[in-house]
Design an enzyme around this catalytic site. Structure first.
Site, PDB file in Angstrom:
ATOM      1  N   CYS A 275      19.281 -35.695  20.501  1.00  0.00           N
ATOM      2  CA  CYS A 275      19.384 -36.997  19.817  1.00  0.00           C
ATOM      3  C   CYS A 275      20.372 -37.627  19.210  1.00  0.00           C
ATOM      4  CB  CYS A 275      17.921 -37.007  18.955  1.00  0.00           C
ATOM      5  SG  CYS A 275      18.348 -36.038  17.449  1.00  0.00           S
ATOM      6  N   HIS A 323      15.794 -36.354  13.330  1.00  0.00           N
ATOM      7  CA  HIS A 323      15.743 -37.041  14.828  1.00  0.00           C
ATOM      8  C   HIS A 323      16.198 -38.377  14.374  1.00  0.00           C
ATOM      9  CE1 HIS A 323      14.634 -37.547  18.536  1.00  0.00           C
ATOM     10  NE2 HIS A 323      14.105 -38.750  18.638  1.00  0.00           N
ATOM     11  N   HIS A 335      16.128 -42.969  22.902  1.00  0.00           N
ATOM     12  CA  HIS A 335      16.355 -41.728  22.295  1.00  0.00           C
ATOM     13  C   HIS A 335      16.195 -40.486  23.339  1.00  0.00           C
ATOM     14  CE1 HIS A 335      12.038 -40.302  21.285  1.00  0.00           C
ATOM     15  NE2 HIS A 335      11.958 -41.023  22.319  1.00  0.00           N
TER      16      HIS A 335
END
Length: 361
Positions: A275, A323, A335
């Site tokens: 990510c 994240h 993402h």
């Protein structure tokens, strides 16, 4: 998973929302419905896993992948530290070599000065004056001697400073080696944890039949859908009207070009991403360097109120900032979700939002 090029994963365990989830409030769309479970008969094999049990599996998977994501950030941070410390050691080594060469030159010059003094016989100036046939020439020479003495003192002082610098460089290098070793250990520990968590998740999923995996995927979509719907129903989207900056537009273009590429923990492209690898590379392509990990992106970049969010900004998820995604507008993000998934578009509210940061504030 085996050794990775770079390593760490990130975790948005909730899976990608359907495209309809990204719609603004007021747009009609239907929630995905779970697949019907076949009814069991006395002669049938054991009854399939119930939706309740699958929901427990989903929660366990989310926890495992989240733990792996946290470890991924730790791995990426440790790797950055190792690279930084290695570079510092190389720099110190160059300074030490240069200092040693300078010290050798100074010693050579000091030795030449000492030899010259020895050749003069070491007599005091008064004696040289009395023995000189040309007092005027002697006095001129005496001036040069005084200059030479001052130069010698400066030479000795520089030798002392150079020696002190070398000792300091050596001490700094020793400290950096210790940090480097600690960083390597932290990196290895993080990698071990990542692989352990991912392996546990994969083993858990491998126990499911094909039909159960499909139902599990539906449950993941439903969870993401419900979170996105609640976020949209709050009316937040009507307040988000920011236009992308030129750099933000370039970052979005880069991320969009990566759609469909596999997630890989610790990866920064060009074929796979985690990510924060995706977001850091997207912004690097736009000409702005940002921290490598989602946690450091949250710590170091300027925080923006969500209503002021614009395409290109980064949305940080989970309380531990484990994240990150790139906001692309209209309530959507791009993402790299987790192992087994690909870079994709999802609803910005489909995961737990911690906050928003802006790389080009």
């Amino acid at each position: 998973m085996g050794t990775r090029k770079r390593g760490l994963i990130t975790a948005a365990v909730t899976v990608v929302c359907a495209v309809t989830v990204l719609a603004a409030p007021g747009t009609a769309f239907a929630a995905p419905s779970p697949s019907p479970s076949p009814s069991a008969s006395p002669s049938s094999p054991p009854a399939p896993v119930s939706n309740k049990e699958l929901e427990e599996v989903r929660a366990k998977l989310e926890k495992l992948y989240h733990s792996a994501a946290v470890a991924t950030d730790a791995y990426n941070a440790a790797e950055e530290a190792v690279e930084r410390q290695s570079a510092e050691i190389v720099s110190l080594a160059k300074k030490i070599v240069k200092g040693q060469e300078r010290l050798a030159e100074l010693k050579k010059r000091a030795g030449a000065a000492a030899a010259a003094q020895y050749r003069s016989g070491g007599l005091p100036d008064e004696a040289h004056l009395m023995l000189s046939d040309d007092p005027g020439a002697f006095l001129d020479g005496a001036g040069r001697v005084l200059q030479g003495q001052r130069a010698t003192k400066g030479l000795l002082a520089e030798m002392t400073r150079t020696q002190q610098d070398l000792e300091l460089y050596a001490k700094d290098a020793s400290a950096q080696w210790q940090k480097l070793e600690a960083g390597r250990k932290a990196k290895a520990a993080a990698q071990k944890k990542i692989e352990k968590q991912i392996k546990a998740a994969e083993q858990l999923e491998s126990q499911l039949e094909k039909e159960e995996k499909e139902r599990l995927a539906e449950l993941e979509k439903e969870a993401a859908y419900a979170a996105q719907t609640a976020w949209l129903d709050s009316g937040i989207l009507k307040d988000i009207k920011g236009q992308a900056s030129e750099q933000g537009r370039k970052a979005v273009e880069y991320a969009s070009a990566q759609l469909g590429k596999p997630y890989e923990w610790g990866a920064e492209g060009p074929m796979t991403y985690d990510c924060s690898g995706l977001t850091s590379e997207a912004w690097a392509s736009a000409g702005t360097g940002i921290p490598r990990t989602s946690q450091e992106q949250w710590k170091q970049l300027e925080r923006i109120d969500i209503k002021d969010m614009r395409p290109g900004d980064l949305i940080i998820y989970n309380e531990d900032a484990s994240h990150v995604a790139l906001y692309i507008g209209d309530g959507a993000i791009i993402h790299a979700p987790r192992p087994g998934r690909t870079v994709t578009i999802a609803g910005a509210g489909s995961m737990r939002i911690l906050g928003v940061v802006r790389p080009d504030a």
